[in-house]
Design a protein around this motif. Structure first.
Motif, PDB file in Angstrom:
ATOM      1  N   SER A 163       0.837  -1.197   0.000  1.00 52.36           N
ATOM      2  CA  SER A 163       0.000   0.000   0.000  1.00 52.36           C
ATOM      3  C   SER A 163       0.875   1.252   0.000  1.00 52.36           C
ATOM      4  N   PRO A 164       0.424   2.316  -0.676  1.00 51.62           N
ATOM      5  CA  PRO A 164       1.183   3.579  -0.637  1.00 51.62           C
ATOM      6  C   PRO A 164       1.096   4.272   0.732  1.00 51.62           C
ATOM      7  N   ILE A 165       0.217   3.770   1.582  1.00 48.92           N
ATOM      8  CA  ILE A 165       0.079   4.345   2.929  1.00 48.92           C
ATOM      9  C   ILE A 165       1.214   3.812   3.801  1.00 48.92           C
ATOM     10  N   LYS A 166       2.144   4.696   4.141  1.00 48.77           N
ATOM     11  CA  LYS A 166       3.321   4.303   4.912  1.00 48.77           C
ATOM     12  C   LYS A 166       3.331   4.879   6.330  1.00 48.77           C
ATOM     13  N   LEU A 200      -3.049   8.660   5.888  1.00 49.34           N
ATOM     14  CA  LEU A 200      -4.471   8.313   5.955  1.00 49.34           C
ATOM     15  C   LEU A 200      -5.369   9.511   5.624  1.00 49.34           C
ATOM     16  N   VAL A 201      -4.795  10.693   5.614  1.00 47.56           N
ATOM     17  CA  VAL A 201      -5.580  11.896   5.299  1.00 47.56           C
ATOM     18  C   VAL A 201      -6.219  11.746   3.915  1.00 47.56           C
ATOM     19  N   GLY A 202      -7.528  11.941   3.870  1.00 43.83           N
ATOM     20  CA  GLY A 202      -8.256  11.827   2.604  1.00 43.83           C
ATOM     21  C   GLY A 202      -8.601  10.401   2.225  1.00 43.83           C
ATOM     22  N   LYS A 203      -8.238   9.441   3.055  1.00 41.90           N
ATOM     23  CA  LYS A 203      -8.486   8.015   2.755  1.00 41.90           C
ATOM     24  C   LYS A 203      -9.693   7.491   3.535  1.00 41.90           C
ATOM     25  N   LYS A 204     -10.135   6.295   3.133  1.00 43.47           N
ATOM     26  CA  LYS A 204     -11.251   5.616   3.796  1.00 43.47           C
ATOM     27  C   LYS A 204     -10.712   4.528   4.725  1.00 43.47           C
ATOM     28  N   VAL A 205     -11.166   4.557   5.971  1.00 43.94           N
ATOM     29  CA  VAL A 205     -10.741   3.548   6.942  1.00 43.94           C
ATOM     30  C   VAL A 205     -11.976   2.852   7.508  1.00 43.94           C
ATOM     31  N   GLY A 213      -1.631  14.364  15.415  1.00 44.51           N
ATOM     32  CA  GLY A 213      -2.107  15.721  15.182  1.00 44.51           C
ATOM     33  C   GLY A 213      -2.991  15.888  13.971  1.00 44.51           C
ATOM     34  N   ILE A 214      -3.730  14.840  13.618  1.00 47.45           N
ATOM     35  CA  ILE A 214      -4.589  14.881  12.435  1.00 47.45           C
ATOM     36  C   ILE A 214      -6.043  15.036  12.865  1.00 47.45           C
ATOM     37  N   PRO A 215      -6.740  16.067  12.449  1.00 48.65           N
ATOM     38  CA  PRO A 215      -8.166  16.211  12.779  1.00 48.65           C
ATOM     39  C   PRO A 215      -8.953  15.007  12.279  1.00 48.65           C
ATOM     40  N   ALA A 262      -7.804   1.206   4.537  1.00 48.82           N
ATOM     41  CA  ALA A 262      -7.238   0.665   5.770  1.00 48.82           C
ATOM     42  C   ALA A 262      -8.367   0.136   6.629  1.00 48.82           C
ATOM     43  N   TRP A 263      -7.995  -0.614   7.666  1.00 47.38           N
ATOM     44  CA  TRP A 263      -8.998  -1.246   8.538  1.00 47.38           C
ATOM     45  C   TRP A 263      -8.485  -1.238   9.969  1.00 47.38           C
ATOM     46  N   ALA A 264      -9.197  -0.552  10.846  1.00 47.39           N
ATOM     47  CA  ALA A 264      -8.855  -0.557  12.269  1.00 47.39           C
ATOM     48  C   ALA A 264      -9.582  -1.729  12.926  1.00 47.39           C
TER      49      ALA A 264
END
Length: 341
Positions: free
Chosen positions: A137-140, A145-150, A170-172, A197-199
């Motif tokens: 994944s390009p998410i490193k 995660l900003v702008g992405k779906k989790v 520090g991400i809203p 992503a998946w929490a």
């Protein structure tokens, strides 16, 4: 005189016989009453433990019922273990007596009209839960995660882990799209790329890491999680059968230690094939997670402080409508008849 003496003796013998018979009947009645009390088993309704874990083994080898027999109780397996939200509803509706969940999901449930109390805790799982992304994944980083779906389950472990990760970096929260899904319905969505992503927690992370080419972007330890596992008991059951709750707690504590010492022995308890079976690849992941874990223990004041931190976090993040005070809903199992360790 002879006849009178004989009559007296006969009458005395008769009275003695009646007296002995009465005593015998009373003794037999007392014994029957005692045997009846011992035989009047209390049913403890628990979610079915599935194919792995010490409760699955306790169901199979009878050791759980043996432990509960000392307090005249036995297990009635009801449904299957899963997310705590429906279990909390079942507890409050008198459809279940004891269930396990997370303190995060418990806080959300306690914000409603709970019919249960928490009586045991297991310290947070630092390595088995977190935010999954696919290998390659390009998410490193969490910033990515900003702008992405989790994907996450609303108001419990999943949402908590995601929000903790965002706060720490520090991400809203509104910068990341939360896709609310049931945990048992998320794998297909995650693997098809419909979310980025998946929490989630170890029940679902283990097969994804072992079989589906996923890894943790961050785990519970890295986000500073206070997400304890907790055991809850229905109020009416705890009030009526405190000794049963104490006996069940002792079983949890003692057998959790055994599983931690030899995790592999508690996998595929019922079957080693089919959809509930742990694959060889999953086994290595599951063993590593269990070895890093802990056993059920009493809830201390220090634990309550951390529960309060979770409740405050959920209130701050608007997951709950107001701050939930967990303390009134905690049962000190060490003070129950036969309680403690």
């Amino acid at each position: 005189m002879k006849n009178s003496r004989s009559a007296l003796l006969a009458t005395g013998a008769l009275l003695a016989t009646v007296s002995l018979a009465a005593c015998g009947s009373a003794a037999d009645g007392a014994k029957a009453s005692a045997d009846g009390a011992a035989g009047a088993e209390v049913e403890l309704r628990l979610p079915d433990p599935g194919n792995s874990g010490f409760l699955a083994l306790g169901k199979k080898d009878g050791t759980l019922d043996k432990a509960l027999a000392a307090v005249h109780a036995k297990v009635a397996w009801t449904g299957s273990a899963g997310p705590f939200a429906p279990a909390a509803q079942a507890l409050s509706a008198d459809q279940l007596d004891i269930a396990q969940g997370s303190i995060t999901s418990a806080v959300a449930a306690l914000g409603q009209k709970p019919g249960f109390k928490l009586f045991a805790q297991t310290t947070p799982d630092g390595v088995g839960e977190g935010i999954l992304v696919k290998n390659g994944s390009p998410i490193k980083s969490v910033q990515d995660l900003v702008g992405k779906k989790v994907a996450c389950s609303q108001g419990g472990t999943s949402e908590y882990l995601l929000l903790k990760a965002l706060e720490k970096n520090g991400i809203p929260a509104e910068k990341v799209e939360r896709v609310y899904l049931r945990a048992d319905q998320t794998a297909g969505v995650f693997n098809s790329g419909q979310v980025d992503a998946w929490a989630t927690w170890n029940t679902f992370s283990t097969p994804e890491i072992a079989n589906a080419g996923a890894h943790f972007l961050v785990n519970g330890k890295e986000v500073g999680s206070d997400n304890y596992a907790v055991w809850a008991v229905r109020n009416g059951f705890a009030d009526k059968y405190p000794a049963v709750v104490a006996a069940f707690y002792r079983y949890l504590h003692e057998n959790g230690l055994k599983e931690k010492a030899d995790p592999a022995a508690y996998l595929n308890v019922v079957t080693d094939s089919g959809p509930t079976a742990v694959t060889p690849a999953e086994k290595d992941v599951a063993v590593a997670v269990t070895r890093e874990g802990a056993t059920a223990d009493v809830i201390t004041e220090a634990d309550l402080v951390r529960f309060g931190t979770v409740a405050q976090f959920f209130a701050d993040q608007k997951v709950t409508k107001s701050l939930v005070d967990v303390k009134p809903y905690v049962l000190d199992v060490s003070k129950l008849p036969g309680g403690g360790q």
